[in-house]
Write an enzyme that holds these catalytic residues in place. Structure first.
Site, short mmCIF file in Angstrom:
data_model
loop_
_atom_site.label_atom_id
_atom_site.label_comp_id
_atom_site.label_asym_id
_atom_site.label_seq_id
_atom_site.Cartn_x
_atom_site.Cartn_y
_atom_site.Cartn_z
N VAL A 74 0.84 -1.29 0.01
CA VAL A 74 0.04 -0.09 -0.04
C VAL A 74 0.81 1.44 -0.22
CG1 VAL A 74 -1.53 1.30 1.40
CG2 VAL A 74 -1.85 -1.14 1.03
N GLU A 95 -7.52 2.73 2.10
CA GLU A 95 -7.12 2.13 0.67
C GLU A 95 -7.96 1.14 0.14
OE1 GLU A 95 -5.98 -0.98 0.01
OE2 GLU A 95 -5.75 -1.75 2.10
N CYS A 120 -5.96 -8.76 2.95
CA CYS A 120 -7.12 -7.94 3.40
C CYS A 120 -8.19 -8.66 3.86
CB CYS A 120 -7.34 -6.93 2.49
SG CYS A 120 -5.93 -5.65 2.37
N LYS A 134 -3.47 -14.51 -5.29
CA LYS A 134 -4.33 -14.41 -6.64
C LYS A 134 -3.37 -14.18 -7.92
CE LYS A 134 -5.14 -9.64 -6.65
NZ LYS A 134 -6.27 -8.60 -6.68
N LEU A 191 -6.99 -0.67 -2.68
CA LEU A 191 -6.09 -0.96 -3.81
C LEU A 191 -6.00 -2.74 -3.99
CD1 LEU A 191 -3.13 1.47 -3.01
CD2 LEU A 191 -5.03 1.78 -4.43
N ALA A 234 -16.71 -18.16 -8.04
CA ALA A 234 -16.71 -19.30 -7.36
C ALA A 234 -15.44 -19.97 -7.34
CB ALA A 234 -17.78 -20.45 -7.49
N GLY A 235 -14.96 -20.62 -6.19
CA GLY A 235 -13.66 -21.42 -6.29
C GLY A 235 -13.09 -21.75 -4.77
C1 UDX Z 1 -1.33 -2.67 4.16
C2 UDX Z 1 -2.16 -1.86 5.30
O1 UDX Z 1 -1.25 -0.96 5.63
C3 UDX Z 1 -3.05 -2.98 5.89
O2 UDX Z 1 -3.86 -2.18 6.75
C4 UDX Z 1 -3.97 -3.39 4.67
O3 UDX Z 1 -5.03 -3.76 5.22
C5 UDX Z 1 -3.43 -4.01 3.85
O4 UDX Z 1 -2.18 -3.36 3.09
P1 UDX Z 1 0.47 -3.84 3.36
O5 UDX Z 1 0.99 -2.52 2.66
O6 UDX Z 1 0.23 -5.13 2.63
O7 UDX Z 1 -0.49 -3.31 4.24
O8 UDX Z 1 1.75 -4.22 4.49
P2 UDX Z 1 3.36 -4.60 4.17
O9 UDX Z 1 3.40 -5.01 2.62
O10 UDX Z 1 3.69 -5.63 5.23
O11 UDX Z 1 4.04 -3.21 4.17
C6 UDX Z 1 4.28 -2.92 5.72
C7 UDX Z 1 5.58 -2.00 5.68
O12 UDX Z 1 5.50 -1.22 6.89
C8 UDX Z 1 6.84 -3.00 5.70
O13 UDX Z 1 7.63 -2.82 4.70
C9 UDX Z 1 7.38 -2.69 7.08
O14 UDX Z 1 8.60 -2.64 7.21
C10 UDX Z 1 6.84 -1.23 7.33
N1 UDX Z 1 6.74 -0.75 8.92
C11 UDX Z 1 6.01 -1.59 9.58
C12 UDX Z 1 7.39 0.57 8.93
O15 UDX Z 1 8.01 1.28 8.31
N2 UDX Z 1 7.27 0.74 10.48
C13 UDX Z 1 6.59 -0.02 11.29
O16 UDX Z 1 6.71 0.52 12.52
C14 UDX Z 1 6.17 -1.05 11.16
C1 UDX Z 2 -8.75 -6.36 -1.51
C2 UDX Z 2 -9.71 -5.25 -1.72
O1 UDX Z 2 -10.49 -5.87 -3.09
C3 UDX Z 2 -9.30 -3.95 -2.03
O2 UDX Z 2 -10.10 -3.20 -2.17
C4 UDX Z 2 -8.58 -3.53 -0.99
O3 UDX Z 2 -9.23 -3.14 0.13
C5 UDX Z 2 -7.22 -4.71 -0.72
O4 UDX Z 2 -7.89 -5.89 -0.37
P1 UDX Z 2 -6.96 -7.88 -2.92
O5 UDX Z 2 -6.81 -8.55 -1.72
O6 UDX Z 2 -5.53 -7.18 -3.47
O7 UDX Z 2 -8.05 -6.45 -2.68
O8 UDX Z 2 -7.68 -8.67 -3.97
P2 UDX Z 2 -9.08 -8.96 -4.41
O9 UDX Z 2 -9.04 -8.77 -5.90
O10 UDX Z 2 -10.22 -8.38 -3.90
O11 UDX Z 2 -9.26 -10.59 -4.30
C6 UDX Z 2 -9.21 -10.99 -2.77
C7 UDX Z 2 -9.39 -12.55 -2.81
O12 UDX Z 2 -10.64 -12.78 -3.35
C8 UDX Z 2 -8.36 -13.21 -3.60
O13 UDX Z 2 -7.83 -14.39 -2.86
C9 UDX Z 2 -9.31 -13.73 -4.83
O14 UDX Z 2 -8.96 -14.83 -5.44
C10 UDX Z 2 -10.64 -13.94 -4.20
N1 UDX Z 2 -11.84 -13.65 -4.98
C11 UDX Z 2 -11.90 -12.43 -5.75
C12 UDX Z 2 -12.64 -14.76 -5.38
O15 UDX Z 2 -12.43 -15.84 -4.57
N2 UDX Z 2 -13.65 -14.81 -6.18
C13 UDX Z 2 -13.72 -13.47 -6.69
O16 UDX Z 2 -14.91 -13.34 -7.47
C14 UDX Z 2 -13.04 -12.35 -6.40
#
Ligand code: UDX
Ligand code: UDX
Length: 480
Positions: free
Chosen positions: A12, A152, A261, A321, A154, A253-254
């Site tokens: 993110v 977010e 997230c 995914k 994303l 479905a699957g």
């Molecule tokens: C994000 C969101 O922030 C989470 O809440 C959301 O629901 C999913 O996506 P994501 O970007 O996937 O998390 O996290 P990750 O890829 O684990 O990256 C987090 C980064 O924050 C890491 O690089 C970690 O080193 C850094 N971090 C963590 C800091 O810089 N400071 C801290 O104190 C803890």
């Molecule tokens: C999700 C949210 O969609 C996005 O808005 C943000 O909050 C981060 O979390 P992400 O987890 O990256 O995004 O992927 P997404 O495409 O939403 O799929 C999530 C999971 O659901 C995957 O494991 C995917 O395989 C599954 N999925 C998705 C299904 O099983 N069926 C579907 O029809 C769509």
């Protein structure tokens, strides 16, 4: 041009920082992980996200994007600080706010001037207030701080496109002027903007993800019904999706949802609701169905192969995914563990997540390509629907398998074609096995001839496949 700081260079934070830099802002990305910052400075991405590397490179070149581990440096000129640290699940299902708290305390200790702090991470309702309290507790001068929630939305694999073309951008704050100022950063996107209060914005994020997860579990429940009643869930989803009130998205479905997230957000919302005295029974059902999707695969395999001990099973796709290398809460991890517990030997292949898989599942044998994966396999399971799997040479795949069993956990193949190719094809909700067709038909003694349902049954010949599944023992003769 505005000065921004983004804390957390993960999926993110990195996407958010790079996109804001591309919109002409000066962005400092801070992460406490020194090797991660060093590799970013060297132009190496810590994650696989299509288009990200180029975006980062371009903005680094024009000096709009820099990387640091130093809070004093990151905050020196910042007007806006986005917090995008990870918020994983605790053992009890609640969100672990350790990293958020630590980021807030570090900001407070290095605060020299007024700031707007924006929560991008998905945090429980009330976490914005928590950040404000932490800042107030730790700050060393009178600099004022406003907290804005800007969740977010994303999707991994299309995060840049989602950032640049959002359906909506949501802001919530106790300080409406601060929310307005953050909203202005997004004006170049010409997106729909919604400004509300802090807690409502926080809940919008959870409610959105929980609803999308509910759609997935709903269609998975329908898929189970389809299997019993001889309908095809792909067409059911198509037919439902044509209704604008329903929409086709998130009705595949699957194997169910995974990733960083949905699993943690549904769990956290359930936890929050229960702690507040609510009875979140729908959310519990959503999680239960999702877990059951993984088990169903094992049940199907046992139906076909009998005891799984010593059987060789190939997992086609390992990421949660397509278009990401992320394996957090991936179905592949659950399924591999379940298969191993049954005594099966598990192999895997994924186009981009092999390095991540080697760490996440060290006991799994990783193969070079889908054909090597299939060699001497008793069954292959499609776990991730990568595009490149849709055009495989299936005859070649089948030739190298010990038994031609293909479990399609993402419904990417056509059941009829798979039948023609001689596979024992087990999709999800594709009209088999019809173990009780006669009793179903006796409930409807006069089926309309040539009706949609009747012709569908005929076209997919589910009885034939059901028979093949039940009569599998004959098919293996001479293959072992
Ligand atoms: C994000 C969101 O922030 C989470 O809440 C959301 O629901 C999913 O996506 P994501 O970007 O996937 O998390 O996290 P990750 O890829 O684990 O990256 C987090 C980064 O924050 C890491 O690089 C970690 O080193 C850094 N971090 C963590 C800091 O810089 N400071 C801290 O104190 C803890
Ligand atoms: C999700 C949210 O969609 C996005 O808005 C943000 O909050 C981060 O979390 P992400 O987890 O990256 O995004 O992927 P997404 O495409 O939403 O799929 C999530 C999971 O659901 C995957 O494991 C995917 O395989 C599954 N999925 C998705 C299904 O099983 N069926 C579907 O029809 C769509």
């Amino acid at each position: 041009m505005r000065n921004l700081c983004v804390i957390g260079a993960g999926y993110v934070g990195l996407t958010t920082g790079a996109c804001f830099a591309d919109l002409g802002n000066r962005v400092t990305l801070l992460d406490i992980d020194e090797p991660r910052i060093q590799s970013l400075r060297a132009g190496q991405m810590p994650i696989y996200e299509p288009g990200l590397e180029e975006l980062v490179r371009r903005n680094v070149k024009f000096d709009r994007l820099t990387f640091t581990t130093d809070y004093a440096e990151a905050l020196a000129d910042a007007e806006f600080v986005f917090i995008a640290v990870n918020t994983p699940s605790r053992a009890d299902g609640g969100a672990d706010l350790r990293y958020l708290q630590s980021a807030a305390a570090s900001i407070a200790r290095h605060l020299t001037h007024p700031l707007i702090i924006i929560n991008k991470s998905t945090v429980p309702v009330g976490a914005g207030d928590l950040v404000a309290d932490i800042i107030a507790q730790h700050k060393r001068n009178g600099a004022t701080v406003s907290v804005v929630s800007n969740p977010e939305f994303l999707r991994e694999g299309s995060a840049i496109a989602d950032f640049l073309n959002p359906d909506r951008v949501v802001f919530g704050s106790r300080d409406p002027e601060a929310a307005q100022r953050v909203a202005q950063l997004y004006l170049p996107l010409r997106a729909r903007i919604m400004i509300t209060d802090l807690r409502t914005a926080e809940l919008i994020k959870y409610a959105s993800n929980a609803f999308l997860a509910t759609k997935i579990s709903f269609i998975n429940e329908i898929a189970a019904i389809c299997e019993k009643l001889g309908a095809d869930v792909k067409e059911v989803a198509e037919g439902m999706g044509l209704d604008k009130r329903i929409g086709r998205a998130m009705l595949d479905a699957g194997l169910g949802y995974g990733g960083s997230c949905f699993p943690k957000d549904v769990k956290a919302l359930e936890h929050m609701a229960a702690a507040a005295g609510c009875h979140p029974q729908l959310l519990r059902a959503v999680m239960e169905i999702n877990q059951d999707q993984r088990w169903q695969i094992i049940r199907k395999l046992k139906d076909v192969l009998g005891d799984l001990r010593g059987k060789s099973i190939g997992l086609l796709g390992l990421a949660f995914k397509p278009n990401t290398d992320d394996m957090r809460e991936a179905a592949s991890v659950d399924i591999a563990q379940m298969l191993q517990a049954e005594g099966a030997r598990v192999k895997g292949y994924d186009p981009v997540s092999m390095a991540v898989a080697a760490k996440a599942m060290p006991e799994m044998l990783l193969c070079e390509d889908p054909y090597e994966l299939a060699e001497r396999c008793d069954a292959v399971i499609v776990v991730t629907e990568w595009n490149e799997f849709k055009q495989l040479d299936l005859e070649r795949l089948k030739r190298s398998m010990k038994k031609p069993v293909l479990v399609d956990g993402r419904n990417i193949y056509d059941p009829e074609k798979m039948d023609e190719l001689g596979f024992i094809y087990l999709g999800t909700g594709r009209g088999y096995p019809m173990d009780d067709i006669t009793s179903i038909l006796s409930v409807h003694p006069e089926p309309v001839e040539g009706s949609q349902r009747g012709s569908r049954l005929h076209r997919h010949q589910p009885l034939g496949r059901a028979h093949a599944v039940q009569g599998h023992a004959d098919l293996w003769q001479g293959r072992d």
